[in-house]
Design an enzyme around this catalytic site. Sequence first.
Site, PDB file in Angstrom:
ATOM      1  N   THR A  54       0.898  -1.148   0.000  1.00 32.75           N
ATOM      2  CA  THR A  54       0.000   0.000   0.000  1.00 32.75           C
ATOM      3  C   THR A  54       0.938   1.199   0.000  1.00 32.75           C
ATOM      4  O   THR A  54       2.091   1.040   0.357  1.00 32.75           O
ATOM      5  CB  THR A  54      -0.827   0.047   1.317  1.00 32.75           C
ATOM      6  N   ARG A  89     -13.772  -7.880  -3.543  1.00 35.76           N
ATOM      7  CA  ARG A  89     -13.202  -7.681  -2.200  1.00 35.76           C
ATOM      8  C   ARG A  89     -12.893  -6.183  -2.017  1.00 35.76           C
ATOM      9  O   ARG A  89     -12.403  -5.507  -2.909  1.00 35.76           O
ATOM     10  CB  ARG A  89     -11.926  -8.506  -2.074  1.00 35.76           C
ATOM     11  N   VAL A  90     -13.224  -5.642  -0.851  1.00 33.03           N
ATOM     12  CA  VAL A  90     -13.038  -4.210  -0.588  1.00 33.03           C
ATOM     13  C   VAL A  90     -11.866  -4.029   0.373  1.00 33.03           C
ATOM     14  O   VAL A  90     -11.806  -4.649   1.433  1.00 33.03           O
ATOM     15  CB  VAL A  90     -14.327  -3.586  -0.016  1.00 33.03           C
ATOM     16  N   SER A  91     -10.929  -3.159  -0.022  1.00 30.51           N
ATOM     17  CA  SER A  91      -9.729  -2.882   0.777  1.00 30.51           C
ATOM     18  C   SER A  91     -10.042  -1.929   1.926  1.00 30.51           C
ATOM     19  O   SER A  91     -10.966  -1.130   1.855  1.00 30.51           O
ATOM     20  CB  SER A  91      -8.677  -2.263  -0.140  1.00 30.51           C
ATOM     21  N   ASP A  92      -9.218  -1.972   2.969  1.00 39.89           N
ATOM     22  CA  ASP A  92      -9.330  -1.020   4.077  1.00 39.89           C
ATOM     23  C   ASP A  92      -8.909   0.393   3.663  1.00 39.89           C
ATOM     24  O   ASP A  92      -9.257   1.368   4.336  1.00 39.89           O
ATOM     25  CB  ASP A  92      -8.405  -1.443   5.227  1.00 39.89           C
ATOM     26  N   THR A 141      -1.259   0.291   6.577  1.00 44.97           N
ATOM     27  CA  THR A 141      -0.861  -0.678   5.553  1.00 44.97           C
ATOM     28  C   THR A 141      -0.851  -2.059   6.198  1.00 44.97           C
ATOM     29  O   THR A 141      -0.768  -2.177   7.411  1.00 44.97           O
ATOM     30  CB  THR A 141       0.519  -0.320   4.957  1.00 44.97           C
ATOM     31  N   GLY A 142      -0.934  -3.088   5.360  1.00 49.73           N
ATOM     32  CA  GLY A 142      -0.969  -4.445   5.904  1.00 49.73           C
ATOM     33  C   GLY A 142      -2.183  -5.179   5.379  1.00 49.73           C
ATOM     34  O   GLY A 142      -2.795  -4.769   4.379  1.00 49.73           O
ATOM     35  N   ILE A 143      -2.544  -6.253   6.029  1.00 48.93           N
ATOM     36  CA  ILE A 143      -3.706  -7.030   5.584  1.00 48.93           C
ATOM     37  C   ILE A 143      -4.980  -6.253   5.919  1.00 48.93           C
ATOM     38  O   ILE A 143      -5.260  -5.965   7.096  1.00 48.93           O
ATOM     39  CB  ILE A 143      -3.702  -8.423   6.222  1.00 48.93           C
ATOM     40  N   GLY A 144      -5.723  -5.906   4.883  1.00 50.02           N
ATOM     41  CA  GLY A 144      -6.889  -5.044   5.049  1.00 50.02           C
ATOM     42  C   GLY A 144      -7.886  -5.561   6.065  1.00 50.02           C
ATOM     43  O   GLY A 144      -8.426  -4.792   6.866  1.00 50.02           O
TER      44      GLY A 144
HETATM   45  N1  GLY Z   1      -4.101  -2.761   3.014  1.00 48.48           N
HETATM   46  C1  GLY Z   1      -4.339  -3.045   1.664  1.00 48.48           C
HETATM   47  C2  GLY Z   1      -5.351  -4.088   1.450  1.00 48.48           C
HETATM   48  O1  GLY Z   1      -5.442  -5.033   2.208  1.00 48.48           O
HETATM   49  O2  GLY Z   1      -6.081  -3.975   0.523  1.00 48.48           O
END
Ligand code: GLY
Length: 324
Positions: free
Chosen positions: A181, A209-212, A230-233
């Site tokens: 990100t 799928r919707v990102s954070d 940043t990281g896993i949404g």
């Molecule tokens: N942080 C980016 C995503 O998971 O889409």
Amino acid sequence: MSVNQVQPKLIIHGGAGSSIKGKEGVEAVRQSLHKVIEAVYSLLLTGVPASEAVIVGCKLLEDEPRFNAGTGSVLQSDGQIRMSAALMDGKLQRFSGVINVSRVQNPIELANVLQDSADRVLSDFGTAELLREINAPVYNPMTDIRLQEWMQERQENFTKAMAGVVAEKPLVTSSEAGRGTIGVVALDTQGNLAAGTSTGGKGFERIGRVSDSAMPAGNYAASKAAVSCTGIGEDIIDECLAARIVVRVTDGLSLAEAMQRSFAEAKEHQRDLGAIAIDETGVISWGKTSEVILAAYHTGEQIGDTVEWTGEDLIGLASAKISG
Ligand code: GLY
């Protein structure tokens, strides 16, 4: 800068995840980040509003193919690129964003256009309409490295959870998956804050799928603090991380306390994420539960970065005076 102006502050990131392989890769990422820091900090010194500096910073990072946003975005499971971006002006406390937009060079520009709109967050079909409305040129953000990465994953039947945090050659292996990100947080000479975040997503995700990144969980700013994640949404959304940190500062915690508490909780919950932040007093902070966060900052006195910061500490801090 006149005496009653604030010394600007700036922090940017190019993702969080596993550490970069090799000194060459580290230096290349460092150079890319420092170049953007220098350009955007010079702009802040001319007195531009924080939101404008954030947009310029996000565009420069989106245009750098190394990072997973704009050009160089990762591909989703169907081989298509769908990007998300958000802008939040801390002075107005106003959020705008786009979700799963295709064929545009700078998704952050669309978030900016939406700042003055009655409808401030648009998804795929709406973003395509908006692109037509503003006559944005059609642009293909795909790069060879990201295409090869997708083709390799396709051969392996999409076993990897996410694409590489930065585009690296040779391709990263599944054990080195990252979470790319880009993000920018700025404090301007008037003492106002803004945050912007942009992403190509996790990579290999299912359609829709919707990102954070285009949610207040991933990007949030108010008068007291501003944060980009940043990281896993999914992990960022579960922690509602950006808004959580900003609300804690608004309610009276120092930025250091708000970051420490929020990252301790995220670690306890076994999240995989990172964030950058600035508060109204000019304190700059970064945090991670992942192995590394690729961030760089300007305190007004010096430039620093976290590219090789792999220790056990959950957060880091930098501060320098803000009065002229
Ligand atoms: N942080 C980016 C995503 O998971 O889409």
